[in-house]
Design a protein around this motif. Structure first.
Motif, PDB file in Angstrom:
ATOM      1  N   ARG A 225      11.314  30.060   3.331  1.00  0.00           N
ATOM      2  CA  ARG A 225      12.171  28.914   3.072  1.00  0.00           C
ATOM      3  C   ARG A 225      13.541  29.168   3.702  1.00  0.00           C
ATOM      4  NH1 ARG A 225      10.470  27.623  -3.264  1.00  0.00           N
ATOM      5  NH2 ARG A 225       8.215  27.444  -2.825  1.00  0.00           N
ATOM      6  N   GLU A 226      13.700  28.601   4.872  1.00  0.00           N
ATOM      7  CA  GLU A 226      14.936  28.771   5.622  1.00  0.00           C
ATOM      8  C   GLU A 226      15.990  27.767   5.141  1.00  0.00           C
ATOM      9  OE1 GLU A 226      13.874  29.733   9.980  1.00  0.00           O
ATOM     10  OE2 GLU A 226      12.208  28.501   9.247  1.00  0.00           O
ATOM     11  N   PRO A 227      17.254  28.172   5.070  1.00  0.00           N
ATOM     12  CA  PRO A 227      18.310  27.284   4.538  1.00  0.00           C
ATOM     13  C   PRO A 227      18.451  25.984   5.311  1.00  0.00           C
ATOM     14  CG  PRO A 227      19.079  29.551   4.681  1.00  0.00           C
ATOM     15  CD  PRO A 227      17.759  29.512   5.376  1.00  0.00           C
ATOM     16  N   GLU A 228      18.248  26.029   6.615  1.00  0.00           N
ATOM     17  CA  GLU A 228      18.472  24.825   7.424  1.00  0.00           C
ATOM     18  C   GLU A 228      17.245  23.936   7.531  1.00  0.00           C
ATOM     19  OE1 GLU A 228      17.461  28.304  10.178  1.00  0.00           O
ATOM     20  OE2 GLU A 228      18.645  27.906   8.370  1.00  0.00           O
ATOM     21  N   HIS A 229      16.159  24.309   6.874  1.00  0.00           N
ATOM     22  CA  HIS A 229      14.935  23.503   6.933  1.00  0.00           C
ATOM     23  C   HIS A 229      14.529  23.059   5.530  1.00  0.00           C
ATOM     24  CE1 HIS A 229      14.712  25.736  10.782  1.00  0.00           C
ATOM     25  NE2 HIS A 229      14.122  24.626  11.227  1.00  0.00           N
ATOM     26  N   ASP A 230      14.130  21.798   5.429  1.00  0.00           N
ATOM     27  CA  ASP A 230      13.685  21.283   4.124  1.00  0.00           C
ATOM     28  C   ASP A 230      12.278  21.760   3.787  1.00  0.00           C
ATOM     29  OD1 ASP A 230      16.063  19.929   3.801  1.00  0.00           O
ATOM     30  OD2 ASP A 230      15.314  18.108   4.806  1.00  0.00           O
ATOM     31  N   GLU A 231      11.413  21.805   4.788  1.00  0.00           N
ATOM     32  CA  GLU A 231      10.035  22.188   4.563  1.00  0.00           C
ATOM     33  C   GLU A 231       9.862  23.700   4.782  1.00  0.00           C
ATOM     34  OE1 GLU A 231       7.554  20.390   3.446  1.00  0.00           O
ATOM     35  OE2 GLU A 231       8.855  18.627   3.286  1.00  0.00           O
ATOM     36  N   PRO A 232       9.204  24.378   3.859  1.00  0.00           N
ATOM     37  CA  PRO A 232       8.985  25.820   4.052  1.00  0.00           C
ATOM     38  C   PRO A 232       7.992  26.074   5.194  1.00  0.00           C
ATOM     39  CG  PRO A 232       7.774  25.044   2.140  1.00  0.00           C
ATOM     40  CD  PRO A 232       8.628  23.894   2.588  1.00  0.00           C
ATOM     41  N   GLN A 233       8.145  27.218   5.811  1.00  0.00           N
ATOM     42  CA  GLN A 233       7.254  27.607   6.903  1.00  0.00           C
ATOM     43  C   GLN A 233       6.122  28.451   6.346  1.00  0.00           C
ATOM     44  OE1 GLN A 233       9.155  29.914   9.960  1.00  0.00           O
ATOM     45  NE2 GLN A 233       7.254  30.340  11.053  1.00  0.00           N
ATOM     46  N   ALA A 234       4.875  27.968   6.530  1.00  0.00           N
ATOM     47  CA  ALA A 234       3.711  28.717   6.044  1.00  0.00           C
ATOM     48  C   ALA A 234       3.461  29.925   6.934  1.00  0.00           C
ATOM     49  CB  ALA A 234       2.480  27.819   6.016  1.00  0.00           C
ATOM     50  N   LEU A 235       3.130  31.052   6.312  1.00  0.00           N
ATOM     51  CA  LEU A 235       2.874  32.299   7.035  1.00  0.00           C
ATOM     52  C   LEU A 235       1.526  32.883   6.637  1.00  0.00           C
ATOM     53  CD1 LEU A 235       6.371  34.015   6.605  1.00  0.00           C
ATOM     54  CD2 LEU A 235       5.559  32.755   8.609  1.00  0.00           C
ATOM     55  N   ASP A 236       0.815  33.425   7.635  1.00  0.00           N
ATOM     56  CA  ASP A 236      -0.407  34.173   7.332  1.00  0.00           C
ATOM     57  C   ASP A 236      -0.116  35.655   7.553  1.00  0.00           C
ATOM     58  OD1 ASP A 236      -0.258  34.468  10.063  1.00  0.00           O
ATOM     59  OD2 ASP A 236      -2.085  33.331  10.509  1.00  0.00           O
ATOM     60  N   GLY A 237      -1.159  36.460   7.631  1.00  0.00           N
ATOM     61  CA  GLY A 237      -0.958  37.896   7.800  1.00  0.00           C
ATOM     62  C   GLY A 237      -0.208  38.266   9.047  1.00  0.00           C
ATOM     63  N   ASN A 238      -0.422  37.513  10.126  1.00  0.00           N
ATOM     64  CA  ASN A 238       0.302  37.783  11.364  1.00  0.00           C
ATOM     65  C   ASN A 238       1.802  37.533  11.200  1.00  0.00           C
ATOM     66  OD1 ASN A 238      -1.822  38.571  13.150  1.00  0.00           O
ATOM     67  ND2 ASN A 238      -2.518  36.458  13.199  1.00  0.00           N
ATOM     68  N   GLY A 239       2.135  36.391  10.595  1.00  0.00           N
ATOM     69  CA  GLY A 239       3.548  36.053  10.413  1.00  0.00           C
ATOM     70  C   GLY A 239       4.248  36.951   9.421  1.00  0.00           C
ATOM     71  N   LEU A 240       3.492  37.508   8.458  1.00  0.00           N
ATOM     72  CA  LEU A 240       4.092  38.354   7.427  1.00  0.00           C
ATOM     73  C   LEU A 240       4.320  39.790   7.895  1.00  0.00           C
ATOM     74  CD1 LEU A 240       2.039  37.150   4.328  1.00  0.00           C
ATOM     75  CD2 LEU A 240       4.482  36.796   4.700  1.00  0.00           C
ATOM     76  N   ALA A 241       3.707  40.160   9.038  1.00  0.00           N
ATOM     77  CA  ALA A 241       3.772  41.551   9.492  1.00  0.00           C
ATOM     78  C   ALA A 241       5.215  42.013   9.688  1.00  0.00           C
ATOM     79  CB  ALA A 241       2.970  41.717  10.782  1.00  0.00           C
TER      80      ALA A 241
END
Length: 376
Positions: A225-241
């Motif tokens: 959940r980025e401050p400048e974005h209303d919608e959270p960004q979904a992350l999978d295992g690759n994005g969480l690395a």
């Protein structure tokens, strides 16, 4: 008696006499049968006494031989000694190796047919004796199995490789297996007591005394959940690395004082067998080829049976979904990119895999992708 009665008696006499003789004949036969039965009873009684005497003789002979073995044969301790003794007596006491295989199955919890569905459906194991089944069980126990696609099908068949018999782990397994088998066969007095010595540097009860590590892998998901974005960004295992250190610190922060020794096993309320064998369970994460995975690190005291492993997976899933994992997923982890939420949630215990199961599934997917690319 009147004349009429006398005439009737004279007329009936021959028939009555014949009936009487027939009864006398049957009586003589019955007495002869009784005499023969009595003779047979006496003969059987004598035979029984002779066999009882012979059984006593064999029992005393066995005891004498057992005493002689204990006197002249060094007590058995090393794996090669135990195996040689078993090989000597097995042709008479366990020719098919069924006792040996059943004991190995009992020690490891490995049921060979259930792990090889392709071979089992073809009836391969139905014609195998215990020694052959033990080869398959040993291959599974020490990771000497690979799978390959059966040509023209989507089925996998197993390829067994040679087990490294020089490792301490294998030697300990052999030692424990043959000790248990010989004890069950009545030769326990010839074995070195477990609490007394070690043989050739191998602890006799090594399988039970040395803890082993089991890792259970599961997928991760998350939101940033980025401050400048209303919608959270979904992350999978690759994005969480890229957030591995942050997540590890979050796991450490979640640990309760009562979980210091046994981790999530501190509140386990399942079977006593699993509770005794699984000393601890601590959640963590690992990077698997760029994919961050959830990992439950378990310390085991003994081998889990398939049912016990399934129960442990279900407990782990319950902790991820409703207990520890639910609290963890609701707590934000602050990063320079925004607040990170991480979920260990999994559909069921079926989504949680051992390392071997994970590698097998990855190999199947890799082969299928390769075959799909070739077909194009």
């Amino acid at each position: 008696m009147g004349l009429k009665d006398m005439i009737w008696a004279i007329r009936e006499y021959p028939a009555a006499h014949a009936d009487l003789e027939a009864v006398r004949f049957e009586l003589r036969q019955a007495r002869q049968e009784l005499d023969r039965s009595e003779q047979d009873r006496e003969s059987l009684s004598l035979t029984l006494l002779e066999r009882e005497d012979y059984t006593d003789f064999l029992s005393h002979k066995a005891e004498a031989l057992q005493d002689a073995l204990k006197e002249f044969c060094p007590r058995l301790s090393a794996p090669e000694e135990l195996k040689r003794f078993y090989d000597t007596i097995s042709p008479s006491m366990d020719a098919s190796g069924s006792t040996l295989y059943r004991m190995a199955k009992e020690l490891t919890g490995i049921d060979v047919p259930s792990l090889f569905p392709y071979e089992d459906n073809r009836g391969l194991f139905e014609v195998m004796e215990g020694h052959q089944l033990l080869n398959w069980l040993t291959a599974v126990r020490f990771g000497a199995v690979e799978w390959e696609i059966v040509a023209g099908t989507c089925y996998e068949r197993a390829v067994l490789h040679k087990v490294d018999t020089s490792t301490p782990e294998y030697q300990a397994f052999q030692c424990e297996l043959y000790r248990k088998v010989l004890d069950r066969m009545g030769f326990g007095d010839l074995l070195v007591p477990e609490e007394v010595v070690k043989s050739q540097g191998i602890e006799v009860s090594a399988i039970e005394s040395q803890p082993t590590e089991l890792k259970l892998y599961s997928p991760l998901s998350g939101e940033l959940r980025e401050p400048e974005h209303d919608e959270p960004q979904a992350l999978d295992g690759n994005g969480l690395a890229m957030f591995q250190k942050v997540i590890l610190q979050g796991i450490e922060d979640e640990r309760m004082p009562e979980e210091e020794e046994r981790g999530l096993m501190a509140c386990f309320d399942g079977s006593s067998a699993v509770n005794e064998k699984v000393f601890s369970l601590f959640p963590t994460v690992e990077n698997m080829d760029g994919m961050l995975c959830g990992v439950a690190v378990c310390q085991l005291r003994g081998k889990l049976s398939p049912d016990e492993l399934a129960e442990l997976k279900e407990y782990c899933a319950a902790q991820y979904n409703d207990a520890w994992g639910e609290s963890f997923a609701q707590r934000p982890r602050h990063t320079e990119y925004g607040d990170l939420y991480v979920s260990f949630h999994t559909d069921s215990g079926a989504s949680i895999l051992t390392k071997e199961e994970l590698e097998r599934a990855s190999a199947v997917i890799s082969r299928q992708m390769k075959r799909g690319g070739e077909s194009r």
